[in-house]
Motif scaffolding. Structure first.
Motif, PDB file in Angstrom:
ATOM      1  N   ALA A  58      -4.965  -5.619  -9.336  1.00  0.00           N
ATOM      2  CA  ALA A  58      -5.213  -5.890  -7.925  1.00  0.00           C
ATOM      3  C   ALA A  58      -4.316  -7.027  -7.425  1.00  0.00           C
ATOM      4  O   ALA A  58      -3.780  -6.970  -6.310  1.00  0.00           O
ATOM      5  CB  ALA A  58      -6.685  -6.240  -7.709  1.00  0.00           C
ATOM      6  N   GLY A  59      -4.142  -8.050  -8.249  1.00  0.00           N
ATOM      7  CA  GLY A  59      -3.274  -9.162  -7.863  1.00  0.00           C
ATOM      8  C   GLY A  59      -1.826  -8.729  -7.704  1.00  0.00           C
ATOM      9  O   GLY A  59      -1.131  -9.160  -6.764  1.00  0.00           O
ATOM     10  N   ALA A  60      -1.347  -7.876  -8.616  1.00  0.00           N
ATOM     11  CA  ALA A  60       0.018  -7.376  -8.514  1.00  0.00           C
ATOM     12  C   ALA A  60       0.195  -6.532  -7.253  1.00  0.00           C
ATOM     13  O   ALA A  60       1.217  -6.631  -6.560  1.00  0.00           O
ATOM     14  CB  ALA A  60       0.366  -6.559  -9.759  1.00  0.00           C
ATOM     15  N   PHE A  61      -0.793  -5.704  -6.946  1.00  0.00           N
ATOM     16  CA  PHE A  61      -0.736  -4.885  -5.732  1.00  0.00           C
ATOM     17  C   PHE A  61      -0.642  -5.762  -4.486  1.00  0.00           C
ATOM     18  O   PHE A  61       0.206  -5.536  -3.611  1.00  0.00           O
ATOM     19  CB  PHE A  61      -1.968  -3.992  -5.655  1.00  0.00           C
ATOM     20  N   TRP A  62      -1.486  -6.790  -4.407  1.00  0.00           N
ATOM     21  CA  TRP A  62      -1.492  -7.643  -3.229  1.00  0.00           C
ATOM     22  C   TRP A  62      -0.167  -8.407  -3.089  1.00  0.00           C
ATOM     23  O   TRP A  62       0.357  -8.551  -1.981  1.00  0.00           O
ATOM     24  CB  TRP A  62      -2.656  -8.612  -3.296  1.00  0.00           C
ATOM     25  N   ARG A  88       2.089  11.581  15.628  1.00  0.00           N
ATOM     26  CA  ARG A  88       2.674  10.886  14.491  1.00  0.00           C
ATOM     27  C   ARG A  88       3.126   9.525  14.967  1.00  0.00           C
ATOM     28  O   ARG A  88       3.202   9.262  16.170  1.00  0.00           O
ATOM     29  CB  ARG A  88       3.840  11.670  13.891  1.00  0.00           C
ATOM     30  N   SER A  89       3.399   8.650  14.035  1.00  0.00           N
ATOM     31  CA  SER A  89       3.917   7.342  14.402  1.00  0.00           C
ATOM     32  C   SER A  89       5.309   7.496  15.004  1.00  0.00           C
ATOM     33  O   SER A  89       6.123   8.286  14.517  1.00  0.00           O
ATOM     34  CB  SER A  89       3.982   6.432  13.174  1.00  0.00           C
ATOM     35  N   GLN A  90       5.577   6.763  16.093  1.00  0.00           N
ATOM     36  CA  GLN A  90       6.889   6.848  16.743  1.00  0.00           C
ATOM     37  C   GLN A  90       7.995   6.282  15.857  1.00  0.00           C
ATOM     38  O   GLN A  90       9.158   6.659  15.988  1.00  0.00           O
ATOM     39  CB  GLN A  90       6.855   6.088  18.068  1.00  0.00           C
ATOM     40  N   HIS A  91       7.633   5.378  14.981  1.00  0.00           N
ATOM     41  CA  HIS A  91       8.622   4.762  14.085  1.00  0.00           C
ATOM     42  C   HIS A  91       8.035   4.723  12.665  1.00  0.00           C
ATOM     43  O   HIS A  91       7.694   3.663  12.157  1.00  0.00           O
ATOM     44  CB  HIS A  91       8.979   3.358  14.569  1.00  0.00           C
ATOM     45  N   PRO A  92       7.895   5.892  12.026  1.00  0.00           N
ATOM     46  CA  PRO A  92       7.273   5.943  10.701  1.00  0.00           C
ATOM     47  C   PRO A  92       8.117   5.251   9.643  1.00  0.00           C
ATOM     48  O   PRO A  92       9.349   5.236   9.713  1.00  0.00           O
ATOM     49  CB  PRO A  92       7.168   7.447  10.422  1.00  0.00           C
ATOM     50  N   GLU A  93       7.432   4.679   8.700  1.00  0.00           N
ATOM     51  CA  GLU A  93       8.090   4.019   7.572  1.00  0.00           C
ATOM     52  C   GLU A  93       8.050   4.942   6.356  1.00  0.00           C
ATOM     53  O   GLU A  93       7.165   5.789   6.226  1.00  0.00           O
ATOM     54  CB  GLU A  93       7.365   2.714   7.238  1.00  0.00           C
ATOM     55  N   PRO A  94       8.995   4.803   5.441  1.00  0.00           N
ATOM     56  CA  PRO A  94       8.941   5.603   4.210  1.00  0.00           C
ATOM     57  C   PRO A  94       7.729   5.235   3.374  1.00  0.00           C
ATOM     58  O   PRO A  94       7.133   4.161   3.535  1.00  0.00           O
ATOM     59  CB  PRO A  94      10.244   5.235   3.491  1.00  0.00           C
ATOM     60  N   VAL A  95       7.350   6.143   2.510  1.00  0.00           N
ATOM     61  CA  VAL A  95       6.185   5.921   1.648  1.00  0.00           C
ATOM     62  C   VAL A  95       6.440   4.745   0.715  1.00  0.00           C
ATOM     63  O   VAL A  95       7.525   4.609   0.139  1.00  0.00           O
ATOM     64  CB  VAL A  95       5.870   7.199   0.832  1.00  0.00           C
ATOM     65  N   ASP A  96       5.462   3.882   0.589  1.00  0.00           N
ATOM     66  CA  ASP A  96       5.530   2.726  -0.299  1.00  0.00           C
ATOM     67  C   ASP A  96       5.161   3.179  -1.715  1.00  0.00           C
ATOM     68  O   ASP A  96       3.999   3.145  -2.110  1.00  0.00           O
ATOM     69  CB  ASP A  96       4.567   1.653   0.225  1.00  0.00           C
ATOM     70  N   GLY A  97       6.168   3.625  -2.466  1.00  0.00           N
ATOM     71  CA  GLY A  97       5.917   4.189  -3.798  1.00  0.00           C
ATOM     72  C   GLY A  97       5.286   3.199  -4.759  1.00  0.00           C
ATOM     73  O   GLY A  97       4.284   3.506  -5.423  1.00  0.00           O
ATOM     74  N   LEU A  98       5.842   1.987  -4.852  1.00  0.00           N
ATOM     75  CA  LEU A  98       5.306   0.994  -5.777  1.00  0.00           C
ATOM     76  C   LEU A  98       3.896   0.588  -5.371  1.00  0.00           C
ATOM     77  O   LEU A  98       3.011   0.455  -6.224  1.00  0.00           O
ATOM     78  CB  LEU A  98       6.229  -0.229  -5.820  1.00  0.00           C
ATOM     79  N   GLY A  99       3.673   0.412  -4.065  1.00  0.00           N
ATOM     80  CA  GLY A  99       2.336   0.059  -3.600  1.00  0.00           C
ATOM     81  C   GLY A  99       1.325   1.149  -3.906  1.00  0.00           C
ATOM     82  O   GLY A  99       0.178   0.865  -4.289  1.00  0.00           O
ATOM     83  N   THR A 100       1.735   2.415  -3.754  1.00  0.00           N
ATOM     84  CA  THR A 100       0.833   3.528  -4.046  1.00  0.00           C
ATOM     85  C   THR A 100       0.424   3.529  -5.517  1.00  0.00           C
ATOM     86  O   THR A 100      -0.755   3.696  -5.854  1.00  0.00           O
ATOM     87  CB  THR A 100       1.514   4.860  -3.705  1.00  0.00           C
ATOM     88  N   VAL A 101       1.399   3.326  -6.409  1.00  0.00           N
ATOM     89  CA  VAL A 101       1.109   3.304  -7.853  1.00  0.00           C
ATOM     90  C   VAL A 101       0.178   2.141  -8.202  1.00  0.00           C
ATOM     91  O   VAL A 101      -0.790   2.302  -8.955  1.00  0.00           O
ATOM     92  CB  VAL A 101       2.420   3.210  -8.660  1.00  0.00           C
ATOM     93  N   LEU A 102       0.446   0.964  -7.630  1.00  0.00           N
ATOM     94  CA  LEU A 102      -0.374  -0.205  -7.946  1.00  0.00           C
ATOM     95  C   LEU A 102      -1.782  -0.085  -7.374  1.00  0.00           C
ATOM     96  O   LEU A 102      -2.760  -0.520  -8.006  1.00  0.00           O
ATOM     97  CB  LEU A 102       0.305  -1.475  -7.437  1.00  0.00           C
ATOM     98  N   LEU A 103      -1.926   0.501  -6.177  1.00  0.00           N
ATOM     99  CA  LEU A 103      -3.259   0.709  -5.625  1.00  0.00           C
ATOM    100  C   LEU A 103      -4.044   1.696  -6.477  1.00  0.00           C
ATOM    101  O   LEU A 103      -5.227   1.482  -6.777  1.00  0.00           O
ATOM    102  CB  LEU A 103      -3.167   1.219  -4.184  1.00  0.00           C
ATOM    103  N   ALA A 104      -3.379   2.778  -6.875  1.00  0.00           N
ATOM    104  CA  ALA A 104      -4.044   3.752  -7.735  1.00  0.00           C
ATOM    105  C   ALA A 104      -4.477   3.110  -9.046  1.00  0.00           C
ATOM    106  O   ALA A 104      -5.599   3.324  -9.520  1.00  0.00           O
ATOM    107  CB  ALA A 104      -3.106   4.935  -8.008  1.00  0.00           C
ATOM    108  N   GLY A 105      -3.588   2.290  -9.636  1.00  0.00           N
ATOM    109  CA  GLY A 105      -3.940   1.610 -10.877  1.00  0.00           C
ATOM    110  C   GLY A 105      -5.105   0.660 -10.698  1.00  0.00           C
ATOM    111  O   GLY A 105      -6.008   0.583 -11.557  1.00  0.00           O
ATOM    112  N   SER A 106      -5.133  -0.061  -9.580  1.00  0.00           N
ATOM    113  CA  SER A 106      -6.221  -1.001  -9.334  1.00  0.00           C
ATOM    114  C   SER A 106      -7.564  -0.290  -9.232  1.00  0.00           C
ATOM    115  O   SER A 106      -8.550  -0.690  -9.859  1.00  0.00           O
ATOM    116  CB  SER A 106      -5.950  -1.793  -8.046  1.00  0.00           C
ATOM    117  N   LEU A 107      -7.600   0.772  -8.434  1.00  0.00           N
ATOM    118  CA  LEU A 107      -8.860   1.498  -8.256  1.00  0.00           C
ATOM    119  C   LEU A 107      -9.302   2.187  -9.547  1.00  0.00           C
ATOM    120  O   LEU A 107     -10.494   2.209  -9.881  1.00  0.00           O
ATOM    121  CB  LEU A 107      -8.715   2.514  -7.128  1.00  0.00           C
ATOM    122  N   LEU A 108      -8.344   2.750 -10.280  1.00  0.00           N
ATOM    123  CA  LEU A 108      -8.706   3.438 -11.519  1.00  0.00           C
ATOM    124  C   LEU A 108      -9.236   2.472 -12.573  1.00  0.00           C
ATOM    125  O   LEU A 108     -10.201   2.794 -13.287  1.00  0.00           O
ATOM    126  CB  LEU A 108      -7.495   4.198 -12.070  1.00  0.00           C
TER     127      LEU A 108
END
Length: 476
Positions: free
Chosen positions: A255-259, A206-226
């Motif tokens: 896609a622009g909002a996600f980036w 696992r990552s030695q210093h994991p970051e929390p899940v990027d909730g907003l980024g996940t939603v925006l990426l899903a929206g972009s691909l869909l």
């Protein structure tokens, strides 16, 4: 000269990473093959599924698209969760879920149940597959990593071709009266073996210093691909209703909002779902740019040739699948020579592969033009073998290149970005080249539609060749 990520220093640890042995590598490569086989295995089974479940064309496209879209949307999240909770843990959970959802696909009583199970199967694959590359990246070094990545690339390419061949054989064999259902049920015993092996031989990382899940980024990426993949995969069969055009129009804004959100998070010191700073790596950025047209052409060709051989040339599922056997054999043997070739000639091998693949596609187009509708293994053999050799010179080496400079601490993020790009492009290839072919058939006839689509694919191959000229000369 390679570039490095300078936005933020990644803490390191002095502890040696756990080693991935030979059996462990076999186990993770087995898992890598499963999702790709399942993406392509249904192509030759679609006519049988439609007849048995009384499913129309739009529903059959959902069977393909539901899996591909769910898979693509959740891959980066799967990589991040592996970094956070442990890659072995996510691997085992994803593989177990993949087996259960494959069983649900094989037992589906109607078309909508099959679509729902395929979506769940794609989500399970998204939890499992990123852990493969991340584990290889975290547990191997130097020559062992180069060999492992080459084997991963060979497994990926061979799985795509072999999936279509296996699908034809299973449908025709009608194992225990299961018909098309066997293309899903065959996964269950494979998953059981994979789980037993993984429990015993797969190290936890696992990552030695994991970051929390990027909730907003996940939603925006899903929206972009869909917004991109959903209308392209369903638009033609649905008659291009208003929602498809509105969805496509929304894609650049999503896609622009996600980036923008990801760049802001990266600059503030947090780790976004897709760190823009990671794209500062020249090897990753240029490798991804080359992977897009390659994967679009690869998946589009596999989908179109399956339809043309069955619906146009009148071949059964077995002859239609075996027509691609020369491509699989050539891919296997040439990919085994890939590490030696790349060590001697560098990334010029990828450029040469584009040229060889282009010759193969031209030979297939010539065979279709000359022999239609009497296409068979013999008439397609020269073109299929040459195209498979060219693909083998490209895909394993590009996959290795993309991950070559990604730090082990970011292996999950890097692998998620890579497989998301690959899977989205595979889905896009079916949507674009498949839609082009099916749109041209009523106007031009099956033969001319096939040849035209192959020429469009050839343009994409030329693009991959030009992009490969910008790759770093050597792959570490």
């Amino acid at each position: 000269m390679s570039e490095t990520v300078t936005t933020r220093a990644v803490p390191t640890t002095t502890a040696a990473p756990p080693a991935l042995g030979g059996l462990g590598l076999f186990t993770v490569l087995l898992a890598a093959a499963l999702p790709l086989v399942d993406f392509f295995i249904v192509n030759v089974a679609l006519p049988a599924i439609g007849a048995d479940l009384r499913a129309g064309e739009a529903m059959l496209e959902l069977v393909v698209a539901g899996y591909g879209v769910a898979y693509a949307v959740l891959l980066v999240l799967g990589g991040r969760l592996g970094d956070l909770f442990g890659r072995r843990r996510l691997f085992l959970g994803g593989m177990a879920a993949f087996g259960l959802t494959s069983l649900a696909c094989g037992l589906a009583p109607d078309a909508w149940s099959l679509v729902a199970a395929r979506v769940a199967q794609g989500a399970s694959a998204a939890a499992m597959l990123p852990q493969v590359l991340a584990t290889i990246q975290a547990t191997t070094r130097g020559a062992r990593r180069a060999k492992a990545m080459s084997l991963y690339g060979a497994t990926a390419g061979l799985s795509m071709v072999a999936g279509q061949i296996l699908g034809g054989v299973l449908v025709a064999a009608d194992v225990a009266g299961t018909g098309w259902r066997s293309v899903f049920l065959v996964n269950v015993p494979v998953v059981v073996v994979g789980l037993i092996l993984a429990v015993r031989v797969m190290p936890e990382t696992r990552s030695q210093h994991p970051e929390p899940v990027d909730g907003l980024g996940t939603v925006l990426l899903a929206g972009s691909l869909l917004t991109l993949l959903a209308p392209l995969t369903e638009g033609r069969a649905a008659g291009w209703p208003l929602w498809t055009w509105l969805s496509l129009a929304a894609f650049p804004f999503a896609a622009g909002a996600f980036w923008a959100v990801e760049r802001r998070a990266d600059r503030s010191g947090r780790t976004p779902l897709v760190p823009p700073s990671l794209l500062a790596l020249a090897s990753l950025r240029r490798g991804l740019a080359l992977m897009v047209p390659f994967s679009i052409g690869f998946s589009g060709f596999m989908f179109v040739i399956a339809l043309a051989l069955q619906q146009g040339a009148g071949l059964g599922p077995v002859p239609a699948g075996l027509a691609l056997a020369p491509m699989a054999v050539a891919f296997l043997f040439v990919s085994l020579a890939g590490p030696r070739l790349i060590a001697r000639f560098g990334t010029r091998v990828v450029t040469a592969g584009s040229a060889v693949q282009g010759v193969g596609i031209l030979l297939i187009g010539l065979a279709a033009w000359r022999d239609w509708p009497h296409l068979d293994v013999g008439s397609l053999l020269p073109g299929a073998a040459v195209a498979g050799a060219g693909q083998a010179l490209q895909l394993p080496n590009v996959l290795r290149l993309v991950m070559s400079e990604v730090p082990p601490a970011r292996a999950g993020v890097g692998s998620g970005v890579m497989v998301t790009t690959q899977q989205s492009s595979l889905a896009l290839g079916v949507a674009t080249l498949g839609t082009l072919f099916l749109t041209l058939v009523p106007r031009m006839g099956m033969r001319d539609a096939l040849v035209t689509t192959l020429l469009v694919q050839l343009a994409g191959i030329v693009l991959t060749g030009l992009l490969s000229l910008r790759l770093p000369r050597r792959v570490s």
